[in-house]
Design a protein around this motif. Structure first.
Motif, PDB file in Angstrom:
ATOM      1  N   VAL A   5      45.355  37.836  39.031  1.00  0.00           N
ATOM      2  CA  VAL A   5      44.267  38.644  39.556  1.00  0.00           C
ATOM      3  C   VAL A   5      44.618  40.124  39.464  1.00  0.00           C
ATOM      4  O   VAL A   5      43.814  40.966  39.071  1.00  0.00           O
ATOM      5  N   GLY A  21      35.175  37.694  40.415  1.00  0.00           N
ATOM      6  CA  GLY A  21      35.742  36.499  41.021  1.00  0.00           C
ATOM      7  C   GLY A  21      35.208  36.320  42.415  1.00  0.00           C
ATOM      8  O   GLY A  21      34.253  36.961  42.830  1.00  0.00           O
ATOM      9  N   GLN A  27      40.257  34.567  47.527  1.00  0.00           N
ATOM     10  CA  GLN A  27      41.324  34.638  46.532  1.00  0.00           C
ATOM     11  C   GLN A  27      42.690  34.579  47.214  1.00  0.00           C
ATOM     12  O   GLN A  27      43.604  33.903  46.743  1.00  0.00           O
ATOM     13  N   LYS A  37      40.999  29.956  34.760  1.00  0.00           N
ATOM     14  CA  LYS A  37      40.418  31.201  34.272  1.00  0.00           C
ATOM     15  C   LYS A  37      39.187  30.918  33.406  1.00  0.00           C
ATOM     16  O   LYS A  37      39.257  30.176  32.429  1.00  0.00           O
ATOM     17  N   GLU A  78      38.979  32.132  38.537  1.00  0.00           N
ATOM     18  CA  GLU A  78      39.080  33.569  38.281  1.00  0.00           C
ATOM     19  C   GLU A  78      38.236  33.890  37.056  1.00  0.00           C
ATOM     20  O   GLU A  78      38.455  33.319  35.981  1.00  0.00           O
TER      21      GLU A  78
END
Length: 417
Positions: A5, A21, A27, A37, A78
């Motif tokens: 990230v 995201g 997160q 991803k 993400e």
């Protein structure tokens, strides 16, 4: 926060890339696990942006919901998103980047068919996995691709016979001059002929053209019963107001307008009067699932001008990907395809139930016939439930047995086994 990230945020600062995201709290809660991803290559600016920014937002909405619920197999999603700016060379550049440098697990990419065909060989070359969440001209038989948008046998085989029965059998097609328009027009010709009609005329308009005086004169001279409009992008949408000003006053049929570019909202009445569109989703659909999706979308993105079919296609694509990964217990394409081959990858989407066809990796749809009134209100004269993407499989595409990584048309079908 995970290192990946942080890398994405640094990349955004250096290159202007948009890294999307879930909220920071989600997160952080999931940072102990490696993220899954998702590359997002969509036109956030340029000629197609009006129809495509909602795709980015829909993917963001789905990812946020999934992350808040614990991610996929405990791993956060993400999103690594690049603005392709309606530029096919950027699709190629960024597809290489997300597959080689960013090492994404899956890519959600592309609006126009030209952009898809620009990046698809790169996905094949690097053994990637991509979702094309767009209505299109059909025919892609490629195990590296999943298509969640509607295709001609779902849209034209319903729309064209309806229009011919209601208005007459002389048909004029006005289409964008690239593979989408050319192949879609081939489908129109085929279905018109099969239903005893004839083509009163056919024109292909280069992308970027915004003046239609000659085309309008041609249509008025040909005197068709209705016009099939397969126009794409902001420039070509100028046709509708120009035709209204010239009193063309003919019914229109389309597989792309309203459902993508919400022209009935963007242009003053009655420029889209008597346009009929076959679409798998638009925000006016009055069902509990549709209302729920619309409310969630507008709560997160209150300035979104319209929630179109491509937004819904993109939203459900993230959830289908989640289901496939969880069932495969893997993000590897080969393992996911084994799940697809079972033929039961389905979900209750905002439009209704949808399923992925294992032979073509395209999706079944509920198809709504949307009619634009003189005041640009929407009504639904007819609905077809569970229309399957049958043509590729019947023509000879079977990705459970062979992967040709090719695109076919009615005049160039797959080779018979």
């Amino acid at each position: 926060m995970s290192k990946s990230v942080l890398r994405g945020l640094r990349a955004a600062a250096l290159t202007g890339t948009l890294v999307l995201g879930s909220p920071l709290g989600s997160q952080l809660a999931l940072a102990a696990e490696n993220p899954i991803k998702l590359g997002v290559l969509e036109d956030q600016s340029g000629d197609f942006a009006a129809a495509t920014i909602g795709k980015v937002h829909a993917i963001q909405l789905a990812a946020d919901e999934i992350n808040k619920a614990g991610g996929i197999m405990g791993r956060p999603l993400e999103l690594v998103a690049y603005d392709t700016q309606s530029d096919n060379t950027r699709y190629q550049e960024f597809m290489r980047r997300v597959l080689q440098r960013d090492k994404v697990d899956v890519v959600f990419a592309g609006f126009s068919s030209a952009s898809r065909e620009a990046y698809r060989p790169i996905v094949d070359q690097f053994n990637g996995f991509a979702f094309y969440n767009n209505q299109y001209e059909g025919g892609v038989c490629d195990g590296h691709m999943i298509v969640t948008g509607a295709v001609p046998e779902q849209q034209f085989s319903t729309l064209i016979p309806y229009m011919m029965e209601k208005y007459g059998k002389n048909v004029y097609t006005l289409a964008a001059d690239y593979n989408f328009g050319q192949i879609s027009a081939e489908w129109v010709r085929k279905i018109v002929k099969e239903n005893g009609g004839k083509m009163a005329g056919e024109e292909f308009i280069p992308l970027g053209v915004s003046q239609f005086s000659q085309s309008i004169q041609n249509i008025q001279k040909a005197k068709p019963d209705f016009v099939v409009t397969l126009l794409v992008g902001t420039a070509q949408a100028s046709y509708y107001e120009q035709a209204a000003s010239a009193n063309v006053n003919l019914p229109m049929a389309s597989s792309v307008n309203v459902g993508q570019g919400y022209e009935h909202k963007r242009f003053k009445p009655p420029s889209l009067k008597d346009m009929y569109v076959t679409t798998n989703y638009i925000e006016e659909i009055d069902s509990p699932k549709s209302k729920e999706f619309y409310a969630k979308f507008k709560a997160k993105f209150p300035s979104e001008p319209y929630v179109n079919q491509e937004a819904e296609n993109s939203y459900l694509a993230v959830y289908l990907y989640k289901q496939m990964v969880e069932r495969a217990k893997s993000t590897k394409r080969e393992e996911i395809r084994k799940v697809i081959a079972l033929g039961d990858v389905c979900m209750d989407a905002p439009e209704g139930k949808v399923c992925i066809d294992p032979k073509s990796q395209h999706m079944s749809h509920t198809i709504y016939l949307a009619k634009v009134g003189a005041d640009h209100s929407i009504s639904f004269p007819k609905t077809w439930e569970d229309i399957k993407p049958y043509w590729l499989g019947e023509a000879g595409c079977d990705l459970t047995k062979k992967d040709p990584m090719a695109q076919y048309t009615p005049s160039n079908p797959p080779p018979k086994p």
